[in-house]
Design a protein around this motif. Structure first.
Motif, short mmCIF file in Angstrom:
data_model
loop_
_atom_site.label_atom_id
_atom_site.label_comp_id
_atom_site.label_asym_id
_atom_site.label_seq_id
_atom_site.Cartn_x
_atom_site.Cartn_y
_atom_site.Cartn_z
N UNK A 6 0.85 -1.20 0.00
CA UNK A 6 0.00 0.00 0.00
C UNK A 6 0.89 1.24 0.00
N UNK A 7 1.96 1.18 0.77
CA UNK A 7 2.90 2.29 0.80
C UNK A 7 3.48 2.52 -0.60
N UNK A 8 3.79 1.42 -1.29
CA UNK A 8 4.37 1.57 -2.64
C UNK A 8 3.31 1.99 -3.65
N UNK A 9 2.05 1.70 -3.38
CA UNK A 9 0.97 2.19 -4.24
C UNK A 9 1.03 3.72 -4.29
N UNK A 10 1.13 4.35 -3.10
CA UNK A 10 1.19 5.82 -3.05
C UNK A 10 2.53 6.33 -3.56
N UNK A 11 3.58 5.68 -3.10
CA UNK A 11 4.93 6.13 -3.42
C UNK A 11 5.17 6.15 -4.94
N UNK A 12 4.85 5.03 -5.60
CA UNK A 12 5.13 4.94 -7.04
C UNK A 12 4.24 5.88 -7.85
N UNK A 13 2.98 6.00 -7.43
CA UNK A 13 2.08 6.90 -8.17
C UNK A 13 2.59 8.33 -8.02
N UNK A 14 3.04 8.67 -6.83
CA UNK A 14 3.58 10.01 -6.60
C UNK A 14 4.83 10.25 -7.42
N UNK A 15 5.74 9.30 -7.41
CA UNK A 15 6.98 9.43 -8.17
C UNK A 15 6.67 9.61 -9.65
N UNK A 16 5.70 8.82 -10.13
CA UNK A 16 5.33 8.91 -11.54
C UNK A 16 4.86 10.32 -11.90
N UNK A 17 4.00 10.87 -11.05
CA UNK A 17 3.46 12.20 -11.34
C UNK A 17 4.54 13.28 -11.26
N UNK A 18 5.38 13.17 -10.22
CA UNK A 18 6.44 14.15 -10.04
C UNK A 18 7.40 14.13 -11.23
N UNK A 19 7.78 12.94 -11.68
CA UNK A 19 8.69 12.83 -12.83
C UNK A 19 8.07 13.45 -14.06
N UNK A 20 6.79 13.15 -14.28
CA UNK A 20 6.11 13.74 -15.42
C UNK A 20 6.20 15.26 -15.38
N UNK A 21 5.88 15.86 -14.21
CA UNK A 21 5.83 17.33 -14.14
C UNK A 21 7.22 17.92 -14.25
N UNK A 22 8.22 17.27 -13.61
CA UNK A 22 9.57 17.82 -13.61
C UNK A 22 10.19 17.80 -15.00
N UNK A 23 10.06 16.67 -15.68
CA UNK A 23 10.78 16.50 -16.94
C UNK A 23 9.93 16.91 -18.12
N UNK A 24 8.64 16.62 -18.03
CA UNK A 24 7.77 16.75 -19.18
C UNK A 24 6.82 17.94 -19.09
N UNK A 25 6.73 18.55 -17.90
CA UNK A 25 5.83 19.68 -17.64
C UNK A 25 4.34 19.35 -17.82
N UNK A 26 4.04 18.09 -18.07
CA UNK A 26 2.63 17.70 -18.22
C UNK A 26 2.51 16.25 -17.79
N UNK A 27 1.34 15.86 -17.27
CA UNK A 27 1.23 14.50 -16.76
C UNK A 27 0.86 13.50 -17.84
N UNK A 28 0.94 13.92 -19.10
CA UNK A 28 0.78 12.90 -20.14
C UNK A 28 1.71 13.13 -21.31
N UNK A 29 1.98 12.05 -22.01
CA UNK A 29 2.79 12.11 -23.22
C UNK A 29 1.94 11.56 -24.34
N UNK A 30 1.80 12.33 -25.41
CA UNK A 30 1.09 11.79 -26.58
C UNK A 30 1.80 12.29 -27.82
N UNK A 31 1.39 11.75 -28.95
CA UNK A 31 1.97 12.21 -30.21
C UNK A 31 3.38 11.71 -30.46
N UNK A 32 3.76 10.62 -29.77
CA UNK A 32 5.04 10.00 -30.11
C UNK A 32 4.92 9.38 -31.50
N UNK A 33 6.03 9.21 -32.18
CA UNK A 33 5.96 8.54 -33.49
C UNK A 33 5.51 7.10 -33.30
#
Lengths: 370, 256
Positions: free
Chosen positions: A144-171
Motif C-alpha cells: 500500500x505504501x508503494x501504491x502511493x509512493x510509485x504513483x507520486x513518483x510517476x506524477x512528479x517525474x512527469x511534471x519535472x521532466x515533461x511539464x505535463x502528466x501525459x505524453x502523446x503524439x510519439x511517433x
C-alpha cells in the motif's frame, strides 16, 4: 488392518465428481454463462471480428496482471502496488522514448526503453519483497505504501521532466522497430485471414475487416503457460504452494521461503511492466493515471478464479476463466449501449463475494473442515 | 554390547541465568526405542532441540558413532542423520501427500520439472513399509487422520536419511485408535534394526509398550535411566512423578 481401512475411507469418486471438485469449475461455469448472455444481449456483436479483438484486448490486459497477483497470492502475499507500477513503467518508457535515455546517453530505442524500465521495476519488486520478508510486516501495508509512493513518483517525474502528466503524439515505433511491434503490434493474423477466407470478417466495402489481435493476447498466453507449467509441474511450483500453505512447515523442510516470496514480488512487477509496455507501444501515449485501480482488479480476478486469500491454493486456469469473465463484463457496455457502465462494478462486487464463499467451502473440503 | 549410534555426555544448556539442562547423559542404539520421559518443564524439549541443532549446547558433548560432532544449524543435524518429527509435523494440509513428502527436496528433471510419477511411487512405497497403504498419494494431507499424518512425517524423515528418529510426543493429541496406529509404526521402524528412536512422551503405558530403554528427566537433570528389564513398574511410576513416592504425594495432598 485398521490403518488400511482408514486410508480407504475417503470416498472413491467418479470422473465427473472429480471434475466438479476442481477449483476452476465455479469460474468456468460463470464464464460460460457470461459468454452466452453477452452473445444474446449484444445480438452477436460482442463476438464479431472487431468485438472479439476488443474483448480479447481487455481480457488479456486483466489476465496478465491477474496471473501475477494470483501466483503471489498462492504464496500467501498481496501486491497492491501493481496499478502504480503500471503507471510508473509506462511513464518510464514513454519518457525515454520522448526525451532520450537518462544521463544524456542519447536516443532511446523501444527495446532499450523497455529493458531499462524492466530493470527498474524488477528492482522495485525486489525491494518490496525484501522489506516484506525481512520486516515480517504484512505485504498489504508495505505494498500500500508503494501504491502511493510509485504513483507520486510517476506524477512528479512527469511534471519535472515533461511539464505535463501525459505524453502523446510519439511517433509510431511499431513501423520501424520489431521490438515495438511484438509489444504493441498485431498477432495471430492467420486467424482473421482464415475467417476472411471462409467468407466472413468483411467491412462495408467487402474488404478484410480485422487483421489481427493485439500483441498482448500473445503475451498473456505466454505468461499463463509459463505460470501454469511452473506452478503445477516444477520444484519452484511446489515451493510456492508450500510457502503459501504453511510458511513454517515449508521452512522446516528446507524450502527457501523468503527467496520464493521476493521472486514473486518481482514477477508481479514484471507482469505490470508487460501490461504497460503493451499499452505504450500500442497507443504511443502515456499518462500518470494509467493502471489506476488495476491492483484491485487483479486481486478480484484472482479470487474469482478460485485463488485462496489465505494462500496455498489456486489455479492458473481458473484465473484465465476469471479474466475472461471480468473482461467481457467490463466491455459489455460497448456492445449493449442500453446498460449503464457502472453495472460492471455492481456485477464485479457480487461475483467477488460469491467467489470468496465458494473458495472457503473448497478450502474446508480439502482440509477436512478445519 | 553394540556401540550407541548417538551418545550425549553431560549436556548443559543455559539460557542466560536459567539452566534448562544441567548435565544430561543419553545413549541411543540402532534398533531400539529410547523413551524420554518427564513432566512439563523437565527439559525434554530443550534436549531434543539441542540434538536437532536448533540450540547449541553450553557444555557437554554429542557423539555420533563415537565421533564428537557440533551442530550449528538444523541442517547440520539432519545431515548427520538426526531426523526430528515435531508435534506440528511440518506438513501442509492443502498439499498432496507426495508434495508434502518431498517438500523442499523434490526430485527434478529438466527445467526443474517434477518427476511426479516416481515421487508418487516412492511416497506410496515408503509409507507402506511402515504400515499405511495409501491408494492415492495425490490426496491432500488435510484429509488424513492425525495418526496417518504422523506416519507420513516419520516415513519422510526415514527416507531422507534419518538414523536417529526423534519423535516429539507423537501420541499426544490423538484418539485411542490412532495412538495404537502410531505405536505400531514405531514398532515397525524399530524392527528395521538400523534406526535409533528417541520417543518423547508423557504416557507411561505407551512408553512401556514400545520402550527398550528409558531416561527420566526432572528439572533439567536425569533422575533415572535404564533398560526395560532394569526398571520395574513401581520404580517407573516413582520416576514419572519426578522422583517422589506415591505416598509422599498423597501426604502432600492430604495436608491441604
Amino acid at each position: 488392518m485398521a490403518d488400511l481401512n482408514e486410508a480407504n475411507r475417503l470416498q472413491q469418486e467418479t470422473a465427473l465428481q472429480k471434475l466438479l471438485r476442481r477449483p476452476e469449475i465455479g469460474s468456468f461455469v460463470v464464464m460460460i454463462i457470461i459468454i452466452v448472455a453477452l452473445a444474446i444481449a449484444s445480438d452477436g456483436k460482442a463476438f464479431n471480428p472487431l468485438g472479439l479483438k476488443n474483448n480479447i484486448a481487455i481480457i488479456a490486459q486483466y489476465g496478465i496482471i491477474a496471473t501475477g497477483a494470483a501466483v503471489l497470492m498462492i504464496a500467501g502475499e498481496f501486491d497492491l502496488s501493481i496499478g502504480s507500477m503500471i503507471g510508473f513503467a509506462g511513464m518510464s518508457m514513454a519518457m525515454m522514448l520522448k526525451w532520450g535515455l537518462p544521463f544524456g546517453l542519447g536516443e532511446a530505442t523501444p527495446a532499450a526503453a523497455f529493458f531499462i524500465t524492466l530493470a527498474m521495476t524488477l528492482g522495485i519488486g525486489w525491494v518490496i519483497g525484501m522489506i516484506v520478508v525481512r520486516s515480517g510486516l504484512s505485504s498489504f501495508i508495505v505494498t500500500l505504501a508503494f501504491l502511493f509512493f510509485l504513483r507520486g513518483v510517476t506524477e512528479v517525474c512527469f511534471r519535472l521532466i515533461n511539464q505535463s502528466t501525459q505524453i502523446s503524439g510519439l511517433q509510431d515505433f511499431k513501423l520501424e522497430s520489431w521490438f515495438a511491434d511484438i509489444m504493441g503490434g498485431e498477432v495471430f493474423g492467420w486467424f482473421y485471414d482464415f475467417w476472411f477466407a471462409l467468407g466472413g470478417n468483411l467491412n462495408r466495402n467487402g474488404e478484410q475487416w480485422v487483421h489481427g489481435f493485439d500483441a498482448r493476447f500473445f503475451w498473456w498466453i505466454v505468461i499463463v503457460c509459463v505460470a501454469y507449467f511452473v506452478l503445477s509441474r516444477t520444484q519452484i511450483g511446489n515451493w510456492i504452494y508450500a510457502t503459501g500453505d504453511n510458511k513454517e512447515a515449508a521452512r522446516a523442510n528446507g524450502v527457501p521461503v523468503d527467496k520464493v516470496k521476493v521472486g514473486l514480488f518481482m514477477f508481479t512487477a514484471f507482469c505490470a511492466t508487460m501490461f504497460a509496455a503493451c499499452q505504450v507501444y500500442d497507443t504511443n501515449t502515456s499518462d500518470a493515471a494509467k493502471g489506476n485501480l488495476m491492483e484491485l482488479f487483479a486481486i478480484a480476478i484472482a479470487v474469482v478464479g478460485g485463488t485462496l486469500m489465505t494462500g496455498g491454493f489456486g489455479s492458473v486456469l481458473g484465473v484465465v476463466f476469471g479474466a475472461i469473465t471480468v473482461g467481457l463484463v467490463a466491455n459489455a457496455v460497448f456492445f449493449i449501449p442500453a446498460i449503464d457502465g457502472a453495472w460492471f462494478r455492481v456485477f464485479l462486487g457480487g461475483i467477488l463475494l460469491a467467489a470468496v464463499f465458494a473458495n472457503e467451502r473448497i478450502r474446508k473440503r480439502i482440509t477436512g473442515g478445519i | 554390547m553394540a556401540e550407541p549410534y548417538l551418545r550425549v555426555e553431560n549436556l548443559v544448556k543455559r539460557f542466560g541465568p536459567f539452566t534448562a539442562l544441567g548435565g544430561v547423559d543419553l545413549e541411543v542404539f540402532p534398533g531400539e526405542v529410547h523413551c524420554l520421559l518427564g513432566d512439563n518443564g523437565a527439559g525434554k524439549s530443550t534436549l531434543i532441540k539441542t540434538l536437532a541443532g536448533v540450540h547449541q549446547p553450553t557444555e557437554g558433548k554429542i557423539y555420533i558413532e563415537g565421533k564428537p560432532v557440533t551442530f550449528r544449524s538444523p541442517r547440520d543435524a539432519s545431515a548427520a542423520g538426526i531426523g526430528t518429527v515435531y508435534q506440528d509435523l511440518a506438513l501442509n494440509p492443502l498439499m498432496s501427500v507426495t508434495r508434502n513428502f518431498f517438500m523442499g527436496r523434490e526430485l527434478t528433471g529438466p527445467l526443474g520439472s517434477l518427476r511426479m510419477n516416481e515421487m508418487n511411487q516412492i511416497a506410496h512405497d515408503e509409507m507402506l513399509k511402515i504400515g499405511i497403504d495409501f491408494s492415492d498419494p495425490t490426496q491432500a494431507v488435510g484429509t488424513m487422520s492425525g495418526g496417518q499424518r504422523q506416519t507420513l512425517a516419520i516415513a519422510r524423515a526415514i527416507y531422507f536419511g534419518a538414523k536417529v528418529l526423534i519423535l516429539d510426543e507423537p501420541t499426544s493429541a490423538l484418539g485411542q485408535r490412532q495412538q495404537m496406529g502410531v505405536l505400531k509404526t514405531v514398532k515397525r521402524v524399530r524392527a528395521r534394526g538400523d534406526i535409533a528412536i528417541i520417543f518423547i512422551t508423557h504416557n507411561e503405558i505407551h512408553s512401556r509398550l514400545v520402550g527398550d530403554r528409558y531416561t527420566f528427566l526432572a528439572l533439567g537433570k536425569s533422575i533415572g535411566a535404564g533398560t526395560a528389564a532394569e526398571i520395574g513398574d513401581k520404580e517407573m511410576r516413582r520416576l514419572m512423578s519426578g522422583g517422589a513416592e506415591m505416598g509422599d504425594l498423597k501426604a502432600e495432598l492430604d495436608a491441604i
